[in-house]
Design an enzyme around this catalytic site. Structure first.
Site, mmCIF file in Angstrom:
data_model
loop_
_atom_site.group_PDB
_atom_site.id
_atom_site.type_symbol
_atom_site.label_atom_id
_atom_site.label_comp_id
_atom_site.label_asym_id
_atom_site.label_seq_id
_atom_site.Cartn_x
_atom_site.Cartn_y
_atom_site.Cartn_z
ATOM 1 N N CYS A 1 50.841 92.126 44.240
ATOM 2 C CA CYS A 1 50.893 91.086 43.192
ATOM 3 C C CYS A 1 49.758 91.241 42.183
ATOM 4 O O CYS A 1 49.725 90.530 41.175
ATOM 5 C CB CYS A 1 50.842 89.706 43.815
ATOM 6 S SG CYS A 1 52.162 89.450 45.005
ATOM 7 N N CYS B 1 54.672 76.238 46.430
ATOM 8 C CA CYS B 1 54.876 77.698 46.421
ATOM 9 C C CYS B 1 55.227 78.156 45.010
ATOM 10 O O CYS B 1 55.960 77.470 44.292
ATOM 11 C CB CYS B 1 56.060 78.083 47.303
ATOM 12 S SG CYS B 1 55.931 77.577 49.016
ATOM 13 N N SER B 2 54.751 79.343 44.630
ATOM 14 C CA SER B 2 55.240 79.954 43.387
ATOM 15 C C SER B 2 56.683 80.388 43.628
ATOM 16 O O SER B 2 57.080 80.652 44.768
ATOM 17 C CB SER B 2 54.382 81.154 43.002
ATOM 18 O OG SER B 2 54.451 82.146 44.007
ATOM 19 N N LYS C 1 52.524 78.922 39.852
ATOM 20 C CA LYS C 1 53.300 77.803 40.399
ATOM 21 C C LYS C 1 54.393 77.324 39.448
ATOM 22 O O LYS C 1 55.536 77.181 39.835
ATOM 23 C CB LYS C 1 52.305 76.670 40.745
ATOM 24 C CG LYS C 1 52.890 75.348 41.119
ATOM 25 C CD LYS C 1 53.432 75.342 42.513
ATOM 26 C CE LYS C 1 54.883 75.609 42.653
ATOM 27 N NZ LYS C 1 55.878 74.838 41.974
ATOM 28 N N HIS D 1 56.242 83.752 38.851
ATOM 29 C CA HIS D 1 55.433 84.846 39.415
ATOM 30 C C HIS D 1 56.276 86.103 39.597
ATOM 31 O O HIS D 1 56.614 86.472 40.728
ATOM 32 C CB HIS D 1 54.821 84.356 40.729
ATOM 33 C CG HIS D 1 53.895 85.304 41.409
ATOM 34 N ND1 HIS D 1 53.172 86.282 40.740
ATOM 35 C CD2 HIS D 1 53.560 85.438 42.727
ATOM 36 C CE1 HIS D 1 52.441 86.965 41.618
ATOM 37 N NE2 HIS D 1 52.664 86.476 42.832
HETATM 38 N N1 COA Z 1 58.810 75.492 42.301
HETATM 39 C C1 COA Z 1 59.628 74.546 41.769
HETATM 40 N N2 COA Z 1 60.951 74.511 42.001
HETATM 41 C C2 COA Z 1 61.465 75.485 42.755
HETATM 42 C C3 COA Z 1 60.694 76.503 43.301
HETATM 43 C C4 COA Z 1 59.327 76.471 43.064
HETATM 44 N N3 COA Z 1 58.533 77.382 43.610
HETATM 45 N N4 COA Z 1 61.471 77.347 43.983
HETATM 46 C C5 COA Z 1 62.729 76.877 43.879
HETATM 47 N N5 COA Z 1 62.714 75.754 43.139
HETATM 48 C C6 COA Z 1 63.853 74.921 42.857
HETATM 49 C C7 COA Z 1 65.054 75.713 42.407
HETATM 50 O O1 COA Z 1 65.207 75.712 41.001
HETATM 51 C C8 COA Z 1 66.190 74.960 43.088
HETATM 52 O O2 COA Z 1 66.468 73.820 42.315
HETATM 53 P P1 COA Z 1 67.989 73.374 42.075
HETATM 54 O O3 COA Z 1 68.556 73.155 43.461
HETATM 55 O O4 COA Z 1 67.853 72.137 41.246
HETATM 56 O O5 COA Z 1 68.611 74.522 41.358
HETATM 57 C C9 COA Z 1 65.603 74.481 44.380
HETATM 58 O O6 COA Z 1 64.212 74.370 44.142
HETATM 59 C C10 COA Z 1 65.890 75.398 45.567
HETATM 60 O O7 COA Z 1 65.639 76.720 45.143
HETATM 61 P P2 COA Z 1 65.987 78.000 45.982
HETATM 62 O O8 COA Z 1 65.894 79.164 45.058
HETATM 63 O O9 COA Z 1 67.228 77.784 46.778
HETATM 64 O O10 COA Z 1 64.764 78.060 46.965
HETATM 65 P P3 COA Z 1 64.557 79.048 48.137
HETATM 66 O O11 COA Z 1 64.475 78.228 49.368
HETATM 67 O O12 COA Z 1 65.501 80.190 48.090
HETATM 68 O O13 COA Z 1 63.112 79.663 47.797
HETATM 69 C C11 COA Z 1 60.772 79.686 48.200
HETATM 70 C C12 COA Z 1 61.986 78.841 47.749
HETATM 71 C C13 COA Z 1 59.525 78.824 48.020
HETATM 72 C C14 COA Z 1 60.919 80.090 49.658
HETATM 73 C C15 COA Z 1 60.704 80.963 47.316
HETATM 74 O O14 COA Z 1 60.594 80.593 45.965
HETATM 75 C C16 COA Z 1 59.531 81.829 47.719
HETATM 76 O O15 COA Z 1 59.648 82.638 48.629
HETATM 77 N N6 COA Z 1 58.374 81.705 47.042
HETATM 78 C C17 COA Z 1 57.206 82.491 47.365
HETATM 79 C C18 COA Z 1 57.238 83.813 46.671
HETATM 80 C C19 COA Z 1 56.095 84.700 47.121
HETATM 81 O O16 COA Z 1 55.784 84.793 48.297
HETATM 82 N N7 COA Z 1 55.467 85.397 46.178
HETATM 83 C C20 COA Z 1 54.395 86.296 46.467
HETATM 84 C C21 COA Z 1 53.159 85.534 46.682
HETATM 85 S S1 COA Z 1 51.866 86.463 47.407
#
Ligand code: COA
Length: 382
Positions: A83, A204-205, A326, A330
């Site tokens: 990252c 979470c981002s 956030k 990302h």
């Molecule tokens: N912030 C705000 N809203 C978010 C979001 C976030 N981080 N992630 C998803 N949403 C929203 C989506 O728009 C969706 O809204 P909707 O239902 O109105 O369309 C809802 O929340 C569910 O989203 P979805 O994509 O189904 O979530 P998910 O469960 O597949 O993924 C996480 C969510 C947090 C697990 C995923 O974003 C993730 O893995 N993040 C971390 C990424 C990471 O590790 N990066 C590297 C860092 S070192």
């Protein structure tokens, strides 16, 4: 070494960008940066990308991107540090100009994460495969352990984490390029689904697509391209153990501290001189740990910074005015360059509704994995 400036920038919107491929994203950001400086030739291109191979099956990113903007023939390099790939691309480009090897270098970052790859598994390849990923740990899981360690050592609460999200979404609501350009309420964050205890969805981002690019040249040439260049005063890169369990204190990001110290030393400044900062808030706890390790707040005091407004726009040291990872999103390889662009705009008075009045010195900190790599740049508006 020669003094180096950023003279222009280009960036796509961040988000789920179904209509754009990896190369389209790069081209949009790169061509915007070139057009802003009225430049149609480069000496070199440095592209940060964590994993074109795993996300979309595309490696050999350097020549691909040079060709994509009609510059086959130019020197082009792909750099990777998970990252932190974007931040390391900026550092590589900086060193290339500072050394005198090149005069005009494009530093870019790009990632296309939403094309169907198993994103959580791909991201986990930036953890230690033998000691961590093999056993099933994910990045939300690693940062949840960092959060638990911070809670135990400093009394940090879930609400402290939620305040970071509230603050960064408030900033991101002012950023038209942000993936989630909307405010969230504390209760909404506290009630969002649990991803990895104690990290909830809104701490979470997200998973994102996007690209960003900046144009670098020797400071003495900068006024050829813009009336408002920004000087890169210092750069620092550092590493830590890959595995979180091998660190003496998992709640303290030692590579962030080291990279910050190196950048401060080169810039001839200290934490008290920083007037605006972008730090790597891939999870809310990461922002708390990063501002402590960079010395922007005392060790253990990071938990209060968002809640009290210290790190909010209008506060003493605004952090993540772009919305941070956030709210802005990302796309991992692009993040480090996007952070630099926010500071570039802040220091030249171009940040619009997010402008920090009178900011002259700023910092960007970009991190790889659970903090196994970190790169810091200190900038000055000139
Ligand atoms: N912030 C705000 N809203 C978010 C979001 C976030 N981080 N992630 C998803 N949403 C929203 C989506 O728009 C969706 O809204 P909707 O239902 O109105 O369309 C809802 O929340 C569910 O989203 P979805 O994509 O189904 O979530 P998910 O469960 O597949 O993924 C996480 C969510 C947090 C697990 C995923 O974003 C993730 O893995 N993040 C971390 C990424 C990471 O590790 N990066 C590297 C860092 S070192």
């Amino acid at each position: 070494m020669r003094e180096v400036a950023i003279v222009s920038a280009g960036m796509t919107r961040f988000g789920e960008l179904w209509e754009s491929s990896l190369r389209d994203l790069f081209a949009e950001a790169a061509l915007e940066a070139l057009a802003a400086a009225k430049v149609d030739r480069l000496d070199s291109i440095v592209v940060g990308c964590m994993s074109g191979g795993q996300f979309v099956g595309q490696e050999h990113i350097g020549p691909l991107m040079a060709d994509q903007i009609g510059m086959a023939g130019v020197a082009a390099t792909h750099v990777e540090s998970a990252c932190a790939s974007g931040g390391v691309a900026l550092r590589t480009a900086f060193l290339e100009v500072a050394s005198g090897a090149s005069d005009l270098v494009l530093a870019a970052g790009v990632e296309k994460m939403t094309d169907g790859a198993d994103v959580t598994a791909v991201l986990a390849t930036a953890a230690d495969q033998e000691l961590e990923a093999f056993h099933g740990i994910t990045f939300p899981g690693l940062y949840a352990m960092i959060a638990r360690a911070h809670m135990q050592a400093n009394g940090t609460t879930e609400e402290d984490l939620a305040w970071v999200a509230v603050k960064n979404h408030r900033h991101g609501a002012l950023n038209p390029k942000a993936q989630f350009a909307r405010e969230v309420k504390l209760e909404e964050v506290m009630k969002s689904s649990m991803v990895s205890d104690p990290l909830r969805l809104l701490c979470c981002s997200p998973v994102s697509d996007g690209a960003a690019a900046v144009l670098l040249c020797p400071l003495e040439h900068a006024k050829r391209y813009t009336d408002h260049p920004v000087k890169i005063r210092g750069t620092g890169l550092a590493t830590s153990t890959m595995a979180l369990a091998d660190r003496k204190d998992p709640a303290f990001l030692d590579a962030v501290q080291l990279s910050g110290e190196r950048a401060y030393k080169m810039a001839g400044v200290g934490p008290a001189d920083i007037q605006v900062a972008e730090v790597h808030d891939c999870f809310a706890i990461a922002e708390i740990c990063c501002i402590e390790a960079l010395g922007l707040v005392e060790k253990g005091a990071g938990r209060h910074a968002a809640r009290t407004g210290l790190t909010a726009l209008g506060g003493k040291i605004p952090v993540n005015t772009s919305g941070g990872l956030k709210s802005k999103g990302h796309p991992v390889g692009a993040t480090g360059i996007a952070q630099a662009i926010e500071i570039f705009e802040q220091l030249r008075g171009g940040a619009g509704a997010r402008q920090v009045k009178g900011a002259r010195i700023g910092l960007a900190q970009n991190m790889g994995g659970s903090g196994a790599s970190s790169v810091v740049h200190v900038f000055e508006g000139v």
